[in-house]
Write a protein that holds these residues in place. Structure first.
Motif, PDB file in Angstrom:
ATOM      1  N   ALA A 173       0.838  -1.204   0.000  1.00 54.58           N
ATOM      2  CA  ALA A 173       0.000   0.000   0.000  1.00 54.58           C
ATOM      3  C   ALA A 173       0.872   1.253   0.000  1.00 54.58           C
ATOM      4  O   ALA A 173       0.586   2.223  -0.711  1.00 54.58           O
ATOM      5  N   ASP A 174       1.936   1.249   0.786  1.00 51.73           N
ATOM      6  CA  ASP A 174       2.863   2.381   0.797  1.00 51.73           C
ATOM      7  C   ASP A 174       3.533   2.561  -0.559  1.00 51.73           C
ATOM      8  O   ASP A 174       3.643   3.672  -1.070  1.00 51.73           O
ATOM      9  N   ARG A 175       3.998   1.452  -1.132  1.00 44.23           N
ATOM     10  CA  ARG A 175       4.735   1.546  -2.404  1.00 44.23           C
ATOM     11  C   ARG A 175       3.832   2.021  -3.531  1.00 44.23           C
ATOM     12  O   ARG A 175       4.250   2.836  -4.369  1.00 44.23           O
ATOM     13  N   LEU A 176       2.589   1.524  -3.566  1.00 42.75           N
ATOM     14  CA  LEU A 176       1.652   1.976  -4.598  1.00 42.75           C
ATOM     15  C   LEU A 176       1.287   3.439  -4.374  1.00 42.75           C
ATOM     16  O   LEU A 176       1.179   4.212  -5.338  1.00 42.75           O
ATOM     17  N   ALA A 177       1.115   3.833  -3.121  1.00 40.04           N
ATOM     18  CA  ALA A 177       0.814   5.234  -2.818  1.00 40.04           C
ATOM     19  C   ALA A 177       1.921   6.143  -3.334  1.00 40.04           C
ATOM     20  O   ALA A 177       1.664   7.187  -3.957  1.00 40.04           O
ATOM     21  N   LEU A 178       3.160   5.765  -3.090  1.00 40.62           N
ATOM     22  CA  LEU A 178       4.290   6.579  -3.543  1.00 40.62           C
ATOM     23  C   LEU A 178       4.364   6.618  -5.070  1.00 40.62           C
ATOM     24  O   LEU A 178       4.674   7.657  -5.658  1.00 40.62           O
TER      25      LEU A 178
END
Length: 241
Positions: A173-178
């Motif tokens: 979720a963090d990586r996709l958000a970034l």
């Protein structure tokens, strides 16, 4: 180089590349995905429960805590709550992170199940009928959300992306958000346009990221670049690059 799962997720989400930075992801996502951002001041799990109850949806969260954001999803639709009292950068990342959970942990598995079984599985996913034995045994249903799904983004440190401290769903979720807020190609260009010691600050300022997320993203991109170069050298020999 972006991992394969990330490239696939970005494409499957259908969100267009940002036209300007910092990106208004909430507006872009609202037009392309069945999701609605909701800003509440001094966000807590109890305020989310009350907001939903006032609109006829009873959801028992089970514990009370302060948080930056919350995702509630059911039947292929989602609500992304964020704290209007947070600064713009934190709000921006919170919305992106919870959108990441909505897409990766709810909508995408649901889309795959519908594609595999057809529309007949919809009533199972929406808890309107139990799964048949054959459906229950199908590997495609493993990890597919059934009924209401809730995710809370607590206040305080959540761990770094890519470390063993954070659960796999949090990492993704963090990586996709970034990636949505600062696409890799654009982020690498920003990092290259100046001295190494100010890379994090440039990511923060250009893409409107919280300082800790900008620093984490810089480390991720350096690590992925290192892995990419190692793979090329391993395949072509030491003279490659």
């Amino acid at each position: 180089m972006r991992p394969a799962w990330l490239r696939e997720a970005v494409e499957a989400s259908g969100l267009p590349p940002p036209e300007a930075f910092p990106r208004d992801l909430a507006a872009d996502a609202s037009m392309r995905l069945p999701v609605r951002p909701v800003g509440l001041k001094d966000l807590t799990s109890e305020k989310v429960r009350q907001w939903l109850a006032q609109r006829g949806r009873t959801v028992e969260i089970g514990y009370h805590r302060e948080m930056h954001g919350c995702m509630v999803a059911w039947e292929g639709k989602g609500l992304v709550f964020f704290d209007r009292g947070d600064g713009p950068a934190q709000q921006r990342f919170t919305v992106a992170h919870e959108l990441g959970h909505f897409f990766l942990d709810h909508l995408l598995p649901r889309m795959r199940a519908l594609d595999f079984f057809g529309d007949g599985i919809r009533d199972v996913l929406d808890q309107k009928r139990p799964a048949t034995r054959e459906e229950s045994l199908a590997a495609v249903l493993e990890g597919v959300p059934i009924g209401v799904q809730i995710h809370l983004m607590d206040r305080g440190p959540t761990g770094e992306v890519g470390t063993g401290v954070v659960a796999r769903s949090e990492q993704r979720a963090d990586r996709l958000a970034l990636e949505w807020l600062a696409p890799e190609k654009a982020a690498r260009q920003v990092m290259q346009d100046g001295p190494t010691e100010t890379q994090e600050q440039r990511l923060e300022q250009h893409f409107g990221l919280p300082p800790d997320r900008a620093a984490t993203y810089a480390r991720i991109l350096r690590r992925e670049e290192g892995r990419s170069r190692f793979s090329i050298v391993s395949f072509l020999g030491e003279d490659a690059g």
